[in-house]
Design an enzyme around this catalytic site. Structure first.
Site, PDB file in Angstrom:
ATOM      1  N   GLU A   1      31.155  25.582   9.068  1.00 21.66           N
ATOM      2  CA  GLU A   1      30.780  26.909   9.665  1.00 21.66           C
ATOM      3  C   GLU A   1      30.409  28.008   8.126  1.00 21.66           C
ATOM      4  O   GLU A   1      29.699  28.697   8.085  1.00 21.66           O
ATOM      5  CB  GLU A   1      31.310  27.419  10.535  1.00 21.66           C
ATOM      6  CG  GLU A   1      30.878  29.012  11.023  1.00 21.66           C
ATOM      7  CD  GLU A   1      31.488  29.771  11.937  1.00 21.66           C
ATOM      8  OE1 GLU A   1      30.972  30.791  12.626  1.00 21.66           O
ATOM      9  OE2 GLU A   1      32.710  29.214  12.593  1.00 21.66           O
TER      10      GLU A   1
ATOM     11  N   ASP B   1      34.577  23.558  12.631  1.00 26.17           N
ATOM     12  CA  ASP B   1      34.811  25.027  12.451  1.00 26.17           C
ATOM     13  C   ASP B   1      36.021  25.396  12.372  1.00 26.17           C
ATOM     14  O   ASP B   1      37.296  24.760  13.005  1.00 26.17           O
ATOM     15  CB  ASP B   1      34.468  25.164  14.158  1.00 26.17           C
ATOM     16  CG  ASP B   1      34.296  27.016  14.135  1.00 26.17           C
ATOM     17  OD1 ASP B   1      34.954  27.453  13.577  1.00 26.17           O
ATOM     18  OD2 ASP B   1      33.696  27.554  15.145  1.00 26.17           O
TER      19      ASP B   1
ATOM     20  N   ILE C   1      38.014  27.994  12.034  1.00 32.26           N
ATOM     21  CA  ILE C   1      38.752  28.839  13.308  1.00 32.26           C
ATOM     22  C   ILE C   1      37.688  29.131  14.171  1.00 32.26           C
ATOM     23  O   ILE C   1      36.945  29.909  13.941  1.00 32.26           O
ATOM     24  CB  ILE C   1      39.420  30.050  12.733  1.00 32.26           C
ATOM     25  CG1 ILE C   1      40.192  29.947  11.610  1.00 32.26           C
ATOM     26  CG2 ILE C   1      40.068  30.735  14.009  1.00 32.26           C
ATOM     27  CD1 ILE C   1      40.981  31.233  11.253  1.00 32.26           C
ATOM     28  N   ASP C   2      37.570  28.377  15.410  1.00 25.83           N
ATOM     29  CA  ASP C   2      36.774  28.802  16.634  1.00 25.83           C
ATOM     30  C   ASP C   2      37.647  29.736  17.343  1.00 25.83           C
ATOM     31  O   ASP C   2      38.435  29.329  17.942  1.00 25.83           O
ATOM     32  CB  ASP C   2      36.470  27.616  17.337  1.00 25.83           C
ATOM     33  CG  ASP C   2      35.302  27.795  18.176  1.00 25.83           C
ATOM     34  OD1 ASP C   2      34.255  28.639  18.002  1.00 25.83           O
ATOM     35  OD2 ASP C   2      35.629  27.660  19.581  1.00 25.83           O
TER      36      ASP C   2
ATOM     37  N   THR D   1      37.500  33.241  15.971  1.00 23.58           N
ATOM     38  CA  THR D   1      38.013  34.390  14.943  1.00 23.58           C
ATOM     39  C   THR D   1      38.070  35.737  15.496  1.00 23.58           C
ATOM     40  O   THR D   1      39.397  36.445  15.076  1.00 23.58           O
ATOM     41  CB  THR D   1      36.984  34.503  13.882  1.00 23.58           C
ATOM     42  OG1 THR D   1      36.700  33.152  13.250  1.00 23.58           O
ATOM     43  CG2 THR D   1      37.359  35.348  12.667  1.00 23.58           C
TER      44      THR D   1
ATOM     45  N   ASP E   1      30.543  24.485  16.788  1.00 21.47           N
ATOM     46  CA  ASP E   1      31.169  24.868  18.105  1.00 21.47           C
ATOM     47  C   ASP E   1      31.303  23.684  19.119  1.00 21.47           C
ATOM     48  O   ASP E   1      32.410  23.920  19.916  1.00 21.47           O
ATOM     49  CB  ASP E   1      30.315  26.110  18.730  1.00 21.47           C
ATOM     50  CG  ASP E   1      30.179  27.399  17.924  1.00 21.47           C
ATOM     51  OD1 ASP E   1      31.278  27.693  17.141  1.00 21.47           O
ATOM     52  OD2 ASP E   1      29.055  27.652  17.665  1.00 21.47           O
TER      53      ASP E   1
END
Length: 284
Positions: free
Chosen positions: A77, A104, A106-107, A109, A232
């Site tokens: 990402e 991702d 940190i999905d 954030t 995601d």
């Protein structure tokens, strides 16, 4: 004991072992940074945030992946410009990749920034466009959700299975509030307004990957959201499918890496789920 965690048995340099290792190391590092990030920037909107921790997590994962598999391709990402057009183009640019890692870092954030403990590391590996490994790691609960194509899905070593609800009225459904306020958010709000009276309840924890993992684990009956990206959804899509569920776009077409408007469920109530969204004109 049946409730004891058992580590997944994988070979030292398998795709799955590397994915697990990357997710665990990144997750533990992210956890040490909770409440201790230095820089907060906006990307696509005020709801679309990034910190140096997101970028550091992605670099950590990328370095580990390419150390083991230097000829593989990588789509993260934080290596893509903000906005749906850039996301679609970045995926298109990797269309010829044989092995593609989709990450991702940190999905969730926004949750991370506020100290709200619902964020995960999401790592998928696609072979010729089909997801074959999916890992979602929740560092705050130390829960690792894992799926391998054709081999089932597990959470912390225990086999997962989707829930048994067969009607909207008994379903717990999750969604999100998209960063795109012009297109995606109004559509999602129409879906929320239509579904809220029909389901047992709605939830929104702020992480699409975690929502997908919870559908796979039977904690949610379904999940939908408009305007998501491949990073995601890729890992979570395999988790749901390998747990016996269904993942499509919001119009009922089969999931692929380019899907942005997603619907995932236990399968038993997928048809009325999609119909409710369609009746509300909330599918695209």
């Amino acid at each position: 004991m049946s409730d004891q965690r058992e580590p997944s048995v994988v070979s030292g340099k398998s795709f799955t072992a590397v994915a697990i290792n990357c997710a665990a190391k990144a997750g533990e590092w992210i956890k040490t940074k909770l409440g201790n990030y230095n820089r907060l920037d906006m990307k696509y909107s005020s709801h679309d945030l990034v910190t140096e921790v997101d970028k550091g997590s992605e670099q950590l994962i990328k370095k580990l992946v390419l150390t083991h598999f230097p000829h593989h391709s990588f789509l993260g990402e934080e290596g893509v410009e903000p906005g749906p057009e850039a996301s679609a183009q970045a995926l298109a640019d990797q269309s010829e990749a044989e092995y593609l890692w989709i990450v991702d870092p940190i999905d969730g954030t926004t949750n991370f920034v506020h100290g709200f403990p619902f964020f995960v590391v999401s790592i998928a590996l696609a072979y010729k466009g089909e997801v074959i490994v999916g890992v979602v790691y929740d560092p705050m609960k130390d829960e690792l959700f894992l799926a391998e194509k054709g081999k089932g899905a597990y959470v912390s070593g225990k086999r997962m299975q989707v829930s048994k609800e067969d009607a909207l009225s008994s379903s717990l459904i999750a969604t999100g509030f998209p960063a795109d306020h012009l297109y995606a958010l109004p559509l999602n709000l129409k879906g929320i307004q239509a579904l809220a009276p029909q389901v047992r309840n709605l939830r929104s924890s702020g992480s699409a990957a975690l929502h997908m993992a919870y559908v796979a684990a039977g904690r949610l009956t379904g999940f939908w959201e408009i305007g998501l990206n491949s990073w995601d959804l890729a890992a979570g899509s395999l988790l749901v499918q390998e747990s016996g569920g269904i993942v499509t776009d919001t119009q009922g077409k089969s999931y692929h890496l380019g899907v942005r408007n997603v619907a995932a469920s236990n399968g038993l109530m997928h048809e009325p789920f999609l119909k409710a969204l369609a009746d509300a004109e909330a599918t695209e």
